[in-house]
Design a protein around this motif. Structure first.
Motif, mmCIF file in Angstrom:
data_model
loop_
_atom_site.group_PDB
_atom_site.id
_atom_site.type_symbol
_atom_site.label_atom_id
_atom_site.label_comp_id
_atom_site.label_asym_id
_atom_site.label_seq_id
_atom_site.Cartn_x
_atom_site.Cartn_y
_atom_site.Cartn_z
ATOM 1 N N VAL A 229 40.373 -82.218 -18.947
ATOM 2 C CA VAL A 229 40.214 -83.385 -18.075
ATOM 3 C C VAL A 229 41.073 -84.538 -18.564
ATOM 4 N N MET A 230 41.013 -84.836 -19.852
ATOM 5 C CA MET A 230 41.781 -85.955 -20.392
ATOM 6 C C MET A 230 43.280 -85.692 -20.306
ATOM 7 N N CYS B 72 44.252 -76.681 -8.460
ATOM 8 C CA CYS B 72 44.459 -75.502 -9.306
ATOM 9 C C CYS B 72 44.971 -75.896 -10.682
ATOM 10 N N LEU B 73 45.816 -76.925 -10.749
ATOM 11 C CA LEU B 73 46.295 -77.387 -12.052
ATOM 12 C C LEU B 73 45.143 -77.965 -12.865
ATOM 13 N N ALA B 74 44.225 -78.668 -12.190
ATOM 14 C CA ALA B 74 43.047 -79.196 -12.882
ATOM 15 C C ALA B 74 42.160 -78.055 -13.374
ATOM 16 N N SER C 114 47.289 -85.578 -7.532
ATOM 17 C CA SER C 114 46.016 -85.024 -7.063
ATOM 18 C C SER C 114 45.193 -84.451 -8.215
ATOM 19 N N SER C 115 45.858 -83.828 -9.205
ATOM 20 C CA SER C 115 45.111 -83.301 -10.345
ATOM 21 C C SER C 115 44.514 -84.430 -11.184
ATOM 22 N N PHE D 298 37.402 -88.022 -11.583
ATOM 23 C CA PHE D 298 36.010 -87.972 -11.128
ATOM 24 C C PHE D 298 35.115 -87.258 -12.149
ATOM 25 N N ALA D 299 35.711 -86.393 -12.973
ATOM 26 C CA ALA D 299 34.920 -85.642 -13.953
ATOM 27 C C ALA D 299 34.725 -86.395 -15.255
ATOM 28 N N LEU D 300 35.446 -87.484 -15.464
ATOM 29 C CA LEU D 300 35.376 -88.215 -16.729
ATOM 30 C C LEU D 300 33.954 -88.623 -17.138
#
Length: 310
Positions: A35-36, A83-85, A199-200, A206-208
């Protein structure tokens, strides 16, 4: 020659990803690192790539036709970012459980094979005999790695880690096919990778609040996050995209083999990973499959899109 060096430099940067994670601070998780990495790297990639795309647009003849941003290309751009995320935690899960050498090679080795299978499913283009032979070799290499593992460890490769690496390869297969459709539609390559980065980064932002980032309170944690984001995403993707503009598919495919080579060397030399004899054989067989795949990409419109690692 400059384009060759750019792609090779990008491949080397990509290849440092797993080792950077392994040398990072305690308390990290595949999800928190992923995520980071994308919040930092995706943002930097979007800024740089969109700036270069704007320069290309200004130099383009006024009569040149520009593709319209309709729902379909926008959806494909967001899909590449998603997909990259997703690639990030899956990739780091594989390297955390099976080591940098095995985890990276399985992820990268499965990506072009899965990309070719996906494109065949979507277009029904018959794969070439060379591609099928390369696929068979690479698949055999992954199987041997799965039964091998580290030297002195009779348990073989961790199944969950192997699944994570293959899942990372599958997510990249989707990216490769989506990007190819966008490029075939006339979109500027830097616009495509910039949209993927933006976009990634947005998705991961949002997940942070839901991941533990306590490790960012250490100097080594900040250094790892900056390197993984800016070095292995922002700078590496820009170098790779620019380098591809002056290379044939065969040359680009061959140069990308520098990524698993870098990861394997760093895993063995820097981290002291020791592979079993069966795993070493698997690595050699997988490398032979990838080399055959690179050689087969001399033909135009190769069924396996070029690899752009994450």
């Amino acid at each position: 020659m400059v384009h060759v060096l750019a792609v090779l430099a990008a491949a080397v940067l990509f290849g440092t990803t797993g080792t950077s994670q392994a040398l990072g601070p305690d308390g990290t998780t595949p999800l928190s690192i992923g995520v980071m990495r994308m919040v930092i790297g995706g943002t930097g990639l979007a800024v740089i790539a969109f700036s270069l795309a704007a320069r290309h647009a200004r130099r383009r003849p006024s009569a040149a036709t520009r593709p319209r941003l309709t729902l379909q290309p926008l959806s494909l751009m967001v899909l590449t970012g998603a997909c990259l995320a997703l690639y990030q935690p899956l990739f780091f899960l594989g390297t955390a459980r099976n080591g940098v050498a095995v985890g990276t090679v399985v992820a990268l080795g499965s990506a072009p094979i899965l990309a070719g299978l996906l494109e065949w499913a979507l277009t029904r283009r018959t794969p070439t005999p060379t591609w099928m032979a390369a696929t068979a070799l690479a698949t055999l290499g992954v199987v041997l790695l799965g039964f091998g593992g580290e030297a002195g460890d009779g348990s073989g490769t961790d199944p969950l880690g192997l699944l994570g690496s293959v899942g990372a390869g599958a997510s990249f297969a989707v990216i490769a096919n989506a990007q190819r459709r966008l490029l075939d539609a006339g979109w500027d390559p830097f616009t495509v990778v910039g949209a993927m980065g933006a976009s990634s980064a947005a998705i991961c932002a949002f997940a942070l609040p839901f991941v533990d980032l306590a490790w960012l309170g250490t100097g080594s944690g900040v250094a790892m996050a900056l390197w993984l984001g800016l070095g292995t995403i922002s700078i590496a993707y820009v170098l790779f995209t620019w380098g591809l503009s002056g290379l044939t598919a065969a040359t680009a495919a061959t140069l990308t083999l520098g990524e698993p080579l870098t990861a394997s060397v760093l895993g063995i030399v820097v981290l002291g990973e020791r592979l079993s004899a069966l795993a070493v054989v698997g690595l050699v067989v997988l490398a032979a499959g990838l080399a055959l795949l690179a050689w087969g990409s001399r033909v135009p419109r190769d069924p396996a899109p070029y690899a752009v690692e994450a």
